[in-house]
Design an enzyme around this catalytic site. Structure first.
Site, PDB file in Angstrom:
ATOM      1  N   LYS A  96       0.756  -1.565   0.025  1.00 15.45           N
ATOM      2  CA  LYS A  96      -0.162  -0.052   0.173  1.00 15.45           C
ATOM      3  C   LYS A  96       0.928   1.080   0.297  1.00 15.45           C
ATOM      4  O   LYS A  96       1.688   1.767   1.050  1.00 15.45           O
ATOM      5  CB  LYS A  96      -0.650  -0.144   1.066  1.00 15.45           C
ATOM      6  CG  LYS A  96      -1.939   1.548   1.836  1.00 15.45           C
ATOM      7  CD  LYS A  96      -3.095   0.762   2.458  1.00 15.45           C
ATOM      8  CE  LYS A  96      -2.740   2.305   3.516  1.00 15.45           C
ATOM      9  NZ  LYS A  96      -3.207   3.309   2.912  1.00 15.45           N
ATOM     10  N   GLY A 157      -6.858   9.728  10.113  1.00 15.19           N
ATOM     11  CA  GLY A 157      -7.418   9.697  11.605  1.00 15.19           C
ATOM     12  C   GLY A 157      -8.607  11.044  11.564  1.00 15.19           C
ATOM     13  O   GLY A 157      -8.440  11.024  12.276  1.00 15.19           O
ATOM     14  N   ALA A 184      -9.157   6.287   4.385  1.00 16.47           N
ATOM     15  CA  ALA A 184      -8.350   6.903   5.105  1.00 16.47           C
ATOM     16  C   ALA A 184      -9.858   7.759   5.641  1.00 16.47           C
ATOM     17  O   ALA A 184     -10.496   8.005   4.340  1.00 16.47           O
ATOM     18  CB  ALA A 184      -7.384   7.874   4.542  1.00 16.47           C
ATOM     19  N   GLY A 185     -10.199   8.067   6.942  1.00 13.92           N
ATOM     20  CA  GLY A 185     -11.027   8.869   7.186  1.00 13.92           C
ATOM     21  C   GLY A 185     -12.696   8.132   7.565  1.00 13.92           C
ATOM     22  O   GLY A 185     -13.474   9.250   8.054  1.00 13.92           O
ATOM     23  N   ASN A 206      -9.081   2.556  10.003  1.00 18.09           N
ATOM     24  CA  ASN A 206      -8.029   2.203  11.169  1.00 18.09           C
ATOM     25  C   ASN A 206      -8.302   3.382  12.110  1.00 18.09           C
ATOM     26  O   ASN A 206      -8.686   2.501  13.205  1.00 18.09           O
ATOM     27  CB  ASN A 206      -6.161   2.389  11.147  1.00 18.09           C
ATOM     28  CG  ASN A 206      -5.589   1.945  12.358  1.00 18.09           C
ATOM     29  OD1 ASN A 206      -4.461   1.994  11.554  1.00 18.09           O
ATOM     30  ND2 ASN A 206      -5.516   1.774  13.572  1.00 18.09           N
ATOM     31  N   THR A 207      -8.305   3.757  12.487  1.00 22.97           N
ATOM     32  CA  THR A 207      -8.479   4.601  13.635  1.00 22.97           C
ATOM     33  C   THR A 207      -9.548   4.732  14.232  1.00 22.97           C
ATOM     34  O   THR A 207      -9.634   4.784  15.251  1.00 22.97           O
ATOM     35  CB  THR A 207      -7.757   6.462  13.126  1.00 22.97           C
ATOM     36  OG1 THR A 207      -6.922   6.880  12.827  1.00 22.97           O
ATOM     37  CG2 THR A 207      -8.082   7.327  14.735  1.00 22.97           C
TER      38      THR A 207
END
Ligand SMILES: CC(=O)[C@@H](O)[C@H](O)COP(=O)(O)O
EC number: 2.8.1.10
Length: 257
Positions: A96, A157, A184-185, A206-207
């Site tokens: 990635k 994040g 993301a986001g 992830n976050t």
């Protein structure tokens, strides 16, 4: 079934492995998510001074496909070097690719991204590029040999969810046959469901899971949302309209004099 670089993947949820309160909570969350792929930051883990061996062991024990990433790399050279190290360490040519271009938003450096993708693909890597919704950049990445694209939906994040759904809709329409993973986001399961309803093939996050009060429960909620969004897309959702559309036919309406 989702197919990435010729490999069938059972789940459309990909999970990051950073920022969990503990390795055991990370393991619980990955299991609860049903993810078939987890992404691992080589740079973060190496630089973090963790007992690297133990962390890699834990990841391997989860029995999921590993997608190493170049998170935290701010130049082509750094990203390419990190990708080469990851290939040696994990024995995979999947990478990635992140080349970060802006300190505050962690927005990808799309020029560096295309350059790094070209170099790595020539070396036999299967590149998963983390990019913006820019259609021209996406075209260049495909020309370079990428077979998957990973547009962001908001800064890493930020948990803001899809801040530009129209751009994501155009992105999907422009590349109908390319596997597209929103990366993301994403902050909430409803965000994941909404991008899956647009027809995206998968999401990576992830976050939102790692920092949740109960990461395993949140991972499970995301898994259900991804599945629901996919089913809704396949079922053919209605397009929104500006005007009311009566659900009761006008013909046959009772007339009172
Ligand atoms: C983990 C990873 O590879 C990144 O792309 C990123 O961390 C994902 O974004 P969120 O943390 O916002 O879900």
């Amino acid at each position: 079934m989702l197919s990435l670089y010729g490999e069938d993947i059972a789940s459309r949820l990909l999970l990051g492995t950073a920022q969990y309160p503990s390795p055991s909570i990370l393991a619980e969350a990955v299991r609860a998510s049903g993810a078939g792929i987890v992404t691992v930051s080589l740079r973060r883990e190496t630089a973090g001074g963790r007992t690297g061996g133990q962390f890699w062991e834990l990841i391997r024990e989860l029995g999921v496909r590993i997608l190493p990433n170049t998170a935290g790399c701010h130049s082509v050279k750094e990203a390419v070097t990190t990708a080469r190290m990851a290939r040696d360490l994990f024995g995979t040519d999947w990478i990635k690719l992140e080349v970060i271009g802006h300190h505050d938003t962690l927005q990808p450096d799309v020029f560096g991204l295309v350059e790094a993708a070209r170099i790595l693909i020539e070396e036999g890597f299967k590149v998963f590029p983390y990019t913006t919704e820019d259609l021209v950049v996406a075209g260049r990445l495909l020309e370079a040999g990428c077979e998957v694209l990973m547009p962001w939906c908001a800064p890493i994040g930020s948990a803001r969810g899809p801040v530009n759904p129209d751009a994501l809709r155009s992105f999907r329409a422009e590349f109908p046959d390319i596997p597209l993973i929103v990366d993301a986001g994403l902050g909430r399961p409803s965000h994941a469901a909404s991008v899956m309803e647009l027809g995206f093939d998968a999401v990576l996050l992830n976050t939102a899971v790692a920092k949740a009060g109960d990461p395993a429960a949140m991972a499970s909620a995301f898994a259900q949302a991804v599945e629901a969004g996919r089913r809704a897309f396949k079922a053919g959702p209605l397009e929104p309209r500006d005007m009311a559309v009566p659900s009761t036919p006008v013909i046959g309406k009772a007339v009172f004099e």
